[in-house]
Design an enzyme around this catalytic site. Structure first.
Site, PDB file in Angstrom:
ATOM      1  N   GLY A  54      53.821  71.376 -38.269  1.00 26.52           N
ATOM      2  CA  GLY A  54      53.076  72.062 -39.324  1.00 26.52           C
ATOM      3  C   GLY A  54      53.846  72.009 -40.625  1.00 26.52           C
ATOM      4  O   GLY A  54      55.055  71.751 -40.631  1.00 26.52           O
ATOM      5  N   CYS A  81      58.490  69.296 -33.659  1.00 25.39           N
ATOM      6  CA  CYS A  81      58.820  69.472 -35.082  1.00 25.39           C
ATOM      7  C   CYS A  81      58.814  70.967 -35.461  1.00 25.39           C
ATOM      8  O   CYS A  81      59.671  71.704 -35.002  1.00 25.39           O
ATOM      9  CB  CYS A  81      57.865  68.649 -35.946  1.00 25.39           C
ATOM     10  SG  CYS A  81      58.509  68.432 -37.607  1.00 25.39           S
ATOM     11  N   TYR A  82      57.846  71.421 -36.246  1.00 23.21           N
ATOM     12  CA  TYR A  82      57.802  72.848 -36.571  1.00 23.21           C
ATOM     13  C   TYR A  82      57.810  73.675 -35.274  1.00 23.21           C
ATOM     14  O   TYR A  82      58.446  74.732 -35.196  1.00 23.21           O
ATOM     15  CB  TYR A  82      56.551  73.168 -37.406  1.00 23.21           C
ATOM     16  CG  TYR A  82      56.377  74.636 -37.718  1.00 23.21           C
ATOM     17  CD1 TYR A  82      56.984  75.198 -38.839  1.00 23.21           C
ATOM     18  CD2 TYR A  82      55.622  75.465 -36.882  1.00 23.21           C
ATOM     19  CE1 TYR A  82      56.838  76.558 -39.124  1.00 23.21           C
ATOM     20  CE2 TYR A  82      55.483  76.814 -37.157  1.00 23.21           C
ATOM     21  CZ  TYR A  82      56.082  77.356 -38.281  1.00 23.21           C
ATOM     22  OH  TYR A  82      55.941  78.689 -38.546  1.00 23.21           O
ATOM     23  N   HIS A 168      58.103  63.173 -33.843  1.00 23.37           N
ATOM     24  CA  HIS A 168      56.690  63.244 -33.443  1.00 23.37           C
ATOM     25  C   HIS A 168      56.374  62.170 -32.394  1.00 23.37           C
ATOM     26  O   HIS A 168      56.123  61.019 -32.750  1.00 23.37           O
ATOM     27  CB  HIS A 168      55.787  63.029 -34.665  1.00 23.37           C
ATOM     28  CG  HIS A 168      55.780  64.196 -35.594  1.00 23.37           C
ATOM     29  ND1 HIS A 168      54.882  65.230 -35.471  1.00 23.37           N
ATOM     30  CD2 HIS A 168      56.568  64.509 -36.644  1.00 23.37           C
ATOM     31  CE1 HIS A 168      55.107  66.127 -36.422  1.00 23.37           C
ATOM     32  NE2 HIS A 168      56.134  65.712 -37.142  1.00 23.37           N
ATOM     33  N   GLU A 170      53.742  61.799 -30.793  1.00 22.51           N
ATOM     34  CA  GLU A 170      52.313  61.462 -30.781  1.00 22.51           C
ATOM     35  C   GLU A 170      51.928  60.344 -31.736  1.00 22.51           C
ATOM     36  O   GLU A 170      50.871  59.741 -31.597  1.00 22.51           O
ATOM     37  CB  GLU A 170      51.474  62.717 -31.087  1.00 22.51           C
ATOM     38  CG  GLU A 170      51.551  63.256 -32.521  1.00 22.51           C
ATOM     39  CD  GLU A 170      52.760  64.158 -32.802  1.00 22.51           C
ATOM     40  OE1 GLU A 170      53.734  64.098 -32.022  1.00 22.51           O
ATOM     41  OE2 GLU A 170      52.733  64.901 -33.789  1.00 22.51           O
ATOM     42  N   ASP A 226      27.780  59.183 -34.493  1.00 19.06           N
ATOM     43  CA  ASP A 226      28.237  60.569 -34.370  1.00 19.06           C
ATOM     44  C   ASP A 226      27.080  61.549 -34.220  1.00 19.06           C
ATOM     45  O   ASP A 226      27.052  62.366 -33.301  1.00 19.06           O
ATOM     46  CB  ASP A 226      29.075  60.968 -35.588  1.00 19.06           C
ATOM     47  CG  ASP A 226      30.153  59.947 -35.905  1.00 19.06           C
ATOM     48  OD1 ASP A 226      30.405  59.104 -35.030  1.00 19.06           O
ATOM     49  OD2 ASP A 226      30.717  60.001 -36.996  1.00 19.06           O
ATOM     50  N   LYS A 368      36.601  58.551 -33.080  1.00 19.45           N
ATOM     51  CA  LYS A 368      35.415  57.701 -32.945  1.00 19.45           C
ATOM     52  C   LYS A 368      35.295  57.033 -31.566  1.00 19.45           C
ATOM     53  O   LYS A 368      34.231  57.052 -30.953  1.00 19.45           O
ATOM     54  CB  LYS A 368      35.476  56.615 -34.019  1.00 19.45           C
ATOM     55  CG  LYS A 368      34.175  55.929 -34.240  1.00 19.45           C
ATOM     56  CD  LYS A 368      33.342  56.803 -35.109  1.00 19.45           C
ATOM     57  CE  LYS A 368      32.038  56.211 -35.489  1.00 19.45           C
ATOM     58  NZ  LYS A 368      31.432  57.044 -36.549  1.00 19.45           N
TER      59      LYS A 368
END
Ligand code: XMP
Length: 512
Positions: A54, A81-82, A168, A170, A226, A368
Site C-alpha cells: 500500500g 511490502c507495506y 512483490h 505477485e 464484459d 479480462k
C-alpha cells in the site's frame, strides 16, 4: 464454501494481482478492505491471510491497520511490502524510513529456504517498491533473505506461521514470484487446488442474490465481453429481476446495434431494451475536442439516457456493470493525486450518485482473461467471448478531435475493413485489440491523375494480457499492405493509412 485465502487490501495497485495469482493456482481468493471487522473476516473462513502492499507509511499517524486479532486466528499470515512493515510494527519490531528508497529490481539472496523458498535457487531477481524498512524484527522472527539495501527482505516466525516479504512476488518482474506464492498456498496454508471458474459462478450467484434480494436491476449492455458476461451471470442469479439496457450512443461500430440484439436474443434469456440516442450524444459532443471533456460528456449523457429508461421502468434499485479490475485501477487517482488520473473510464468515473442507484459489479475483481473463462462456463458463444474489448465511449475516443457524422462514417468503414482482414488472416484472435483511429489531419495524395487532400486513418493493433501493459503487434507486411490499400480505395475521405508503433506504457491503447 471453498477454501479461501483472504487478501486484506491496504491500497496497493497490485492487490488484485495477488488475488489473481492465487486464483491461477485454482485456489479461491477474496479481497477485503484492510479494516474489515473480525466478524466479516471469520465469516470468510480463511485458511490464510495476505496483507497487501500500500502507498501509506506505517510511521504516519492514522496509517491503515487491520484488526490485530487476525494474528491470533492460528492461520498463516503473509505480509507483502507495506503488509510486512505493519506486521513488523504491530508485533513489536521497529520500522524506519530508509536512507535509500529501494525501487525496481534487486537481487534477493536467500539465506534459508524454509517453506517459503522451498525448491527455489539461492538468488532471485525481485521487484521492490518501498521507502520504509524493518530495522528490528519482532520477537520470534528470523531473517531468511536479504537484498543489498534490505537486511530483512524476507522474514518468518514459523512457530506462528507468520511470513513477510519486502518485495512483490505477485508482479511479473519478480523472478519465480509465483513459486513463492505457491509455497505459501500449498506448503504453508496446505491449500488444495480444487477451485475453478465454475465455482466462481456459484459464489458470485450467491453474492448477487444476497446483495440484490428481491429488488430490480438494470444493466448497461455494451455488447462487449464484459457486459455480456455480467448479464449472463446476473441473469443466472436473479433472472426476471434483471433488465438489460443497450444504449446506442451513435458511437458504435458498423452494424453493431443489430449484432448486439441478435446476441442477446440468441443467448441470454432476460429482457433487453434498446435506447436509440445517437443524435443526443452527437449534439452534446458537437465542437468538443478535449478527450477528458468528451469522456465526461459521454459518461454524463449515458447516465441521462439511463435515468430516463430507469424511470420508465418503475422501481429499480441496482445498476449492474461489467467493470473489470483494470478499469477500476486506472480510474483511481495515483497516490491520491487527482492530476495523476490516467483516464476517466466512463463506466467507473461519473457514476452513479445522481442516478440514486446502487452499483452491482460482479466482475470487479477479475481480469479480462478470467472473464472470458467465466463467459465460456456460462455458455456464451466463442465469437462473443473472443471479441476484442471496446471502450464505453466507443468511437468517440477514436475520432481524434471534433466528432462529426462524416468522420464517424469514415472511421466505421475503415475499421470494418481492418477487422475483416484480421479475421480473414487469423490474426484477430492473436491480438488483444485492434481498431482504426481517425486523425483530424489532412494530407495530400494522388488518385488516378487527381490530387486528393484527405484524412489519415491510423491502425492500432496490440498484444496484451490484461490491458495494464501492451505492445504493438508485428502484423505481416502483406496484411498491412492489403488493409491500407483497401481503406484508401474503398473509403471516401481517407487517403493515407499509418500504423501505430507505440507500447503501453508510455502510450495508452486508445488514443484519447
Ligand atoms: P487504455 O487506452 O487506457 O485502455 O490503455 C485500456 C483498456 O481499457 C479500454 N478502455 C475503456 N473501457 N470504458 C471501458 O469500458 C472506457 O471508458 C475505456 N477507455 C479505455 C481500452 O479499450 C483498453 O482495452
Amino acid at each position: 464454501m471453498p477454501q479461501t485465502i483472504l487478501v486484506l487490501d491496504f491500497g496497493s495497485q497490485y492487490t488484485q494481482v495477488i488475488a489473481r495469482r492465487i486464483r491461477e493456482q485454482n485456489v479461491y481468493s477474496q479481497v477485503l478492505a484492510y479494516n474489515s471487522s473480525m466478524q466479516v473476516i471469520k465469516a470468510a473462513n480463511p485458511v490464510g491471510i495476505i496483507l497487501s502492499g500500500g502507498p501509506a507509511s506505517v510511521l504516519t499517524k492514522g496509517a491503515p491497520l487491520p484488526d490485530k486479532k487476525i494474528f491470533s486466528l492460528g492461520i498463516p499470515v503473509l505480509g507483502i511490502c507495506y503488509g510486512l512493515q505493519l506486521m513488523g510494527k504491530e508485533l513489536g519490531g521497529d520500522v524506519k524510513k530508509c536512507d535509500r528508497r529501494e525501487y525496481g529490481r534487486s537481487e534477493l539472496r536467500i539465506q534459508k529456504a524454509g517453506k517459503l523458498f522451498k525448491g527455489l535457487p539461492k538468488k532471485l531477481t525481485v521487484w521492490n517498491s518501498h521507502g520504509d524498512a524493518i530495522v528490528k524484527m519482532p520477537k520470534g522472527f528470523q531473517a531468511v533473505a536479504c537484498t543489498e539495501n534490505s537486511q530483512f527482505s524476507a522474514i518468518e516466525d514459523t512457530s506462528k506461521m507468520f511470513y513477510g516479504l519486502q518485495f512483490h512476488p505477485e508482479v511479473e518482474h519478480s523472478q519465480l514470484g509465483v513459486e513463492v506464492i505457491k509455497n505459501f498456498l500449498f506448503t504453508i496454508c496446505k491449500c488444495k487446488a480444487d477451485w475453478d471458474m465454475g465455482d466462481f459462478i456459484e459464489t458470485a450467484v450467491q453474492q448477487i442474490r444476497d446483495q440484490v434480494g428481491n429488488k430490480r436491476v438494470i444493466l448497461g449492455l455494451s455488447g462487449g465481453v464484459d457486459s455480456s458476461v455480467a448479464a449472463a451471470l446476473i441473469d443466472r442469479a436473479i433472472g426476471k429481476q434483471l433488465t438489460s439496457i443497450f444504449v446506442d450512443n451513435g458511437l458504435l461500430r458498423l452494424n453493431e446495434r443489430e449484432e448486439v440484439i441478435k446476441l442477446f436474443n440468441d443467448h441470454i434469456p432476460g429482457k433487453l431494451r434498446v435506447a436509440k440516442a445517437g443524435k443526443l450524444f452527437l449534439n452534446k459532443l458537437s465542437g468538443v475536442s478535449d478527450p477528458e471533456r468528451k469522456r465526461k460528456i459521454i459518461g454524463k449523457t449515458f447516465i441521462q439516457v439511463f435515468d430516463k429508461e430507469v424511470k420508465s421502468l418503475g422501481e429499480v434499485d441496482f445498476l449492474a456493470q461489467g467493470t473489470l479490475y483494470p478499469d477500476v485501477i486506472e480510474s483511481v487517482p495515483i497516490g491520491g493525486n487527482p492530476a495523476a488520473l490516467i483516464k476517466s473510464h466512463h463506466n467507473v468515473g461519473g457514476l452513479p450518485q445522481k442516478m440514486k442507484l446502487k452499483l452491482l459489479e460482479p466482475l470487479r475483481e477479475l481480469f479480462k482473461d478470467e472473464v472470458r473463462l467465466l463467459g465460456k462456463k456460462l455458455g456464451l458463444p466463442d465469437y462473443v467471448i473472443n471479441r476484442h474489448p471496446f471502450p464505453g465511449p466507443g468511437l468517440g475516443v477514436r475520432v481524434i478531435g471534433d466528432l462529426t457524422n462524416k468522420r464517424l462514417s469514415i472511421l466505421k468503414q475503415a475499421d470494418a475493413i481492418f477487422i475483416h482482414e484480421l479475421r480473414r488472416s487469423n490474426w484477430y484472435g492473436k491480438l488483444w485489440q485492434a481498431f482504426c483511429v481517425f486523425l483530424p489531419v489532412r494530407s495530400v495524395g494522388v488518385m488516378g491523375d487527381e490530387r486528393t487532400y484527405e484524412n489519415v486513418i491510423c491502425l492500432r493493433a496490440v498484444t496484451s494480457s490484461d490491458a495494464m501493459t501492451a505492445d504493438w503487434a508485428k502484423l505481416p507486411d502483406a496484411l498491412l499492405r492489403k488493409v491500407s490499400s483497401r481503406i484508401i480505395n474503398e473509403v471516401k475521405g481517407a487517403n493515407r493509412v499509418v500504423y501505430d508503433v507505440s507500447s503501453k506504457p508510455p502510450s495508452t491503447i486508445e488514443w484519447e
